[in-house]
Structure formats: structure tokens, C-alpha cells
Design an enzyme around this catalytic site. Structure first.
Site, PDB file in Angstrom:
ATOM      1  N   GLY A   1       0.808  -1.219   0.000  1.00 16.04           N
ATOM      2  CA  GLY A   1       0.000   0.000   0.000  1.00 16.04           C
ATOM      3  C   GLY A   1       0.840   1.268   0.000  1.00 16.04           C
TER       4      GLY A   1
ATOM      5  N   LEU B   1       1.369   3.588   2.328  1.00 14.37           N
ATOM      6  CA  LEU B   1       2.247   3.726   3.484  1.00 14.37           C
ATOM      7  C   LEU B   1       3.193   2.527   3.592  1.00 14.37           C
ATOM      8  CD1 LEU B   1       2.952   5.146   6.203  1.00 14.37           C
ATOM      9  CD2 LEU B   1       1.040   3.898   7.217  1.00 14.37           C
TER      10      LEU B   1
ATOM     11  N   ILE C   1      -2.158  -8.843   0.602  1.00 18.40           N
ATOM     12  CA  ILE C   1      -3.113  -9.709  -0.105  1.00 18.40           C
ATOM     13  C   ILE C   1      -2.899  -9.583  -1.606  1.00 18.40           C
ATOM     14  CG2 ILE C   1      -4.989  -8.000  -0.231  1.00 18.40           C
ATOM     15  CD1 ILE C   1      -6.879 -10.384   0.532  1.00 18.40           C
TER      16      ILE C   1
ATOM     17  N   TYR D   1     -15.293   4.039   8.010  1.00 22.96           N
ATOM     18  CA  TYR D   1     -13.845   4.028   8.250  1.00 22.96           C
ATOM     19  C   TYR D   1     -13.527   4.646   9.613  1.00 22.96           C
ATOM     20  CZ  TYR D   1      -8.931   5.413   7.493  1.00 22.96           C
ATOM     21  OH  TYR D   1      -7.576   5.611   7.600  1.00 22.96           O
TER      22      TYR D   1
ATOM     23  N   LYS E   1     -11.988   2.929  12.974  1.00 23.37           N
ATOM     24  CA  LYS E   1     -10.736   3.395  13.591  1.00 23.37           C
ATOM     25  C   LYS E   1     -10.955   3.745  15.060  1.00 23.37           C
ATOM     26  CE  LYS E   1      -7.704   2.932  10.300  1.00 23.37           C
ATOM     27  NZ  LYS E   1      -6.610   1.945  10.435  1.00 23.37           N
TER      28      LYS E   1
HETATM   29  N1  SER Z   1      -6.344   9.519   4.281  1.00 28.88           N
HETATM   30  C1  SER Z   1      -7.461   8.851   4.880  1.00 28.88           C
HETATM   31  C2  SER Z   1      -8.662   8.957   4.042  1.00 28.88           C
HETATM   32  O1  SER Z   1      -8.808   9.947   3.367  1.00 28.88           O
HETATM   33  C3  SER Z   1      -7.744   9.438   6.227  1.00 28.88           C
HETATM   34  O2  SER Z   1      -7.054   8.712   7.172  1.00 28.88           O
HETATM   35  O3  SER Z   1      -9.475   8.095   4.074  1.00 28.88           O
END
Ligand code: SER
Length: 312
Positions: free
Chosen positions: A11, A13, A35, A141, A145
Site C-alpha cells: 500500500g 504507506l 493480499i 472508516y 478506527k
Molecule cells: N487519508 C485517509 C482517508 O482519506 C484518512 O485517514 O481516508
């Protein structure tokens, strides 16, 4: 010698963090997993296919390589998450819990797991958002988190798992593309500028968001993981900040190098997500506890990205 496993190494990061950790600890001591199939630079005997939802596969890799630390970066980001909320919840939650469980069961030394500014919501104070405040995220999301942060603290308190986490702002790098976030425009815009194209932005021109250059994000992650255990006062996730800007401001920064560059605005569903997040973040706890300090402001980041993209 410590042995690190990166989950989600292909990915945005993961690919950069794998590279930096290998520089620090040796190529063979950092196992990359994902994956997805790896690109050339990751495709060797130190890459493993891994679906983080498959705990048996995860256990086998840990045993095979004698892993002592995990960075679990596998997640579905904000914009894609809204298109498939149930799966985003499943991957983001079960992936984390599998990681925390193996850490507990196999007595691993340290775990890293990223949180995000998405844990905040429309009721959160927007400016200089404190570490502890009203959260109420309204994206799946963000909900995953925030729940994940609570699980991290739970595993630390109940089982002593040394889990460390950062609430990243939007991450901007030039080496790989992000996958389906709301802050992705701030990466795409540089690719358009360098190829002489104009950019149509999916956010309004005055949408402030907290952002960070990838080099700073990598430094923060490594600094946090190297910090003494006693200095880590927060076991949910640390607020982390560097710069905040609007699409208009990043476009003006690009115009200093490319005066003819043009941006237009056509907000879509991601505008509502951006509007629910803070403008800027108070990260004084990270600065106090383990000496966090960012290096890149907007213009310095723009210069560095454009220079590197040009070289390519
Ligand atoms: N960069 C991420 C997003 O835009 C935020 O953590 O989903």
C-alpha cells in the site's frame, strides 16, 4: 535480533515504511506481506501472501519467520469504505483483532496500528482539535478506527500488549498512490501537474484538511516505535499533525513551479466526508511524550515532490 512483519506492504504507506525499516534493520529482518501481488522491488523470498482475515495464515508466517513485531497497515479507507461499509468494518476490525490476538498469544514485543483523523466527526471542535474531545465519526472508516483505538487500549490494559498508534492526517507521497481516501486529491494533483495537465478536484477550493508529507509520517512512525515504553502515555492513538491546507492553497503552491497549472472544482460525495473532519489538529501530547516534530511545510513538500517526479 528483532524480526518485523509488515501487513499491507504494497500500500501507499506500507511500501515506503518497508523500505525505510529495511534500511534500518536489514532487508532480511523485515518481512513484507500483502493480499495483493508485490511489485518488482518487494517480490523476493522475504515477501509473503497474507490475507489478514486469515488468522491461520498469519500464525504460520509469524512462526516461519520468527516474527517479534507487527505493523498492521491493512485497511479500507474512507471513500471506498462508504461504498462497502460492511466489508470495511470486517477488514478493519477483524484484521486488527487478529493482530492483537497473535501478539497476546505469541508474546510479540510490539505492535503498530494506524488510526486516523477520521475518528473525529461533525460534532468535534474543528480547529486545533484536542487529543480528548467529542468524536462521533460518521463514516464507517472513522467508526472502525475509533473502535480499533478502544481495542488497542483494551489489549494494552488487560493483556499488556505493547501497542502503539498514530492518528494520521492525509498522507502525501509521490512513490505510490493512495487507495480510496478523501485526502487522495492532494497526491493526484501532483501527478496531473507534472504531466502538464489541469486538475479537477473532488473537494471545494476552501476545504481545509490536516495533511502530512510521507517523509514526516515515516519518521513519526519509526520514532514512536523506537520510543521507550514508559514514554508512551497514550495507548489508544496519538493526535499527529504537520500542515493544514485547502485545495486552492496546494494549487497555488504548485503554481510557483508551474505557473500555467489550473485547478477546477467539482465536489462529490467525498466533500461531506471532508466537511466532517477537523481543519487542524493539536498534537502536543506526541510532541511532549516522545519528541515528535515535523519537518515539511506545504511549499517544501511541493518542491520535493515535483523534483522527484521530474527525475522519474
Ligand atoms: N487519508 C485517509 C482517508 O482519506 C484518512 O485517514 O481516508
Amino acid at each position: 535480533m528483532k524480526k518485523i512483519l509488515i501487513i499491507g506492504a504494497c500500500g501507499q504507506l506500507g511500501s515506503e515504511l518497508t523500505f525505510e525499516l529495511r534500511k534500518l534493520f536489514g532487508h532480511e529482518n523485515v518481512i513484507a506481506s500483502d493480499i495483493n501481488a508485490p511489485k518488482m522491488d518487494l517480490a523476493d523470498e522475504y515477501f509473503e501472501h497474507l490475507d489478514v482475515l486469515n488468522k491461520e495464515e498469519l500464525n504460520n508466517i509469524i512462526d516461519k519467520h520468527n516474527i517479534s513485531e507487527i505493523y498492521n497497515l491493512a485497511a479500507i479507507l474512507s471513500a471506498i469504505g462508504e461504498k462497502n461499509p460492511k466489508f470495511a468494518w470486517k477488514l478493519n476490525m477483524e484484521g486488527l483483532i487478529n493482530t492483537l490476538d497473535v501478539a497476546k498469544e505469541k508474546n510479540l514485543t510490539k505492535i503498530y496500528w494506524p488510526s486516523s483523523i477520521a475518528v473525529f466527526g461533525p460534532d468535534t471542535p474543528r480547529k486545533n482539535t484536542p487529543q480528548d474531545t467529542i468524536m462521533n465519526p460518521n463514516t464507517v472508516y472513522g467508526i472502525s478506527k475509533l473502535a480499533g483505538e478502544r481495542w488497542c487500549e483494551y489489549y494494552f490494559q488487560k493483556y499488556g500488549v505493547d501497542i502503539r498508534s498514530l492518528r494520521y492526517p492525509g498522507l502525501i507521497g509521490y512513490k505510490s498512490l493512495p487507495g480510496g481516501g478523501t485526502t487522495d486529491y492532494a497526491v493526484d494533483i501532483y501527478y496531473k501537474a507534472i504531466s502538464g495537465k489541469n486538475f479537477e478536484c473532488f473537494l471545494n477550493k476552501d476545504t481545509y484538511l490536516p495533511m502530512m508529507y510521507m517523509a514526516d509520517a515515516i519518521k513519526a512512525t519509526i520514532d514512536l516505535m523506537q520510543a521507550d515504553k514508559e514514554d508512551i502515555q497514550i495507548r489508544s492513538s496519538y493526535n499527529l499533525a504537520a500542515i493544514s491546507f485547502t485545495p486552492e492553497e496546494i494549487s497555488n503552491s504548485i503554481k510557483k513551479t508551474f505557473p500555467d497549472f489550473e485547478i477546477t472544482y467539482k465536489p462529490d460525495f467525498r466533500q461531506a466526508i471532508a466537511d466532517s473532519w477537523p481543519d487542524s489538529i493539536d498534537d502536543s501530547k506526541a510532541r511532549e511524550d516522545w519528541g515528535w516534530n515535523h519537518e515539511y511545510d506545504l511549499d517544501r513538500m511541493t518542491e520535493d515532490i515535483l523534483l522527484n517526479l521530474k527525475r522519474r
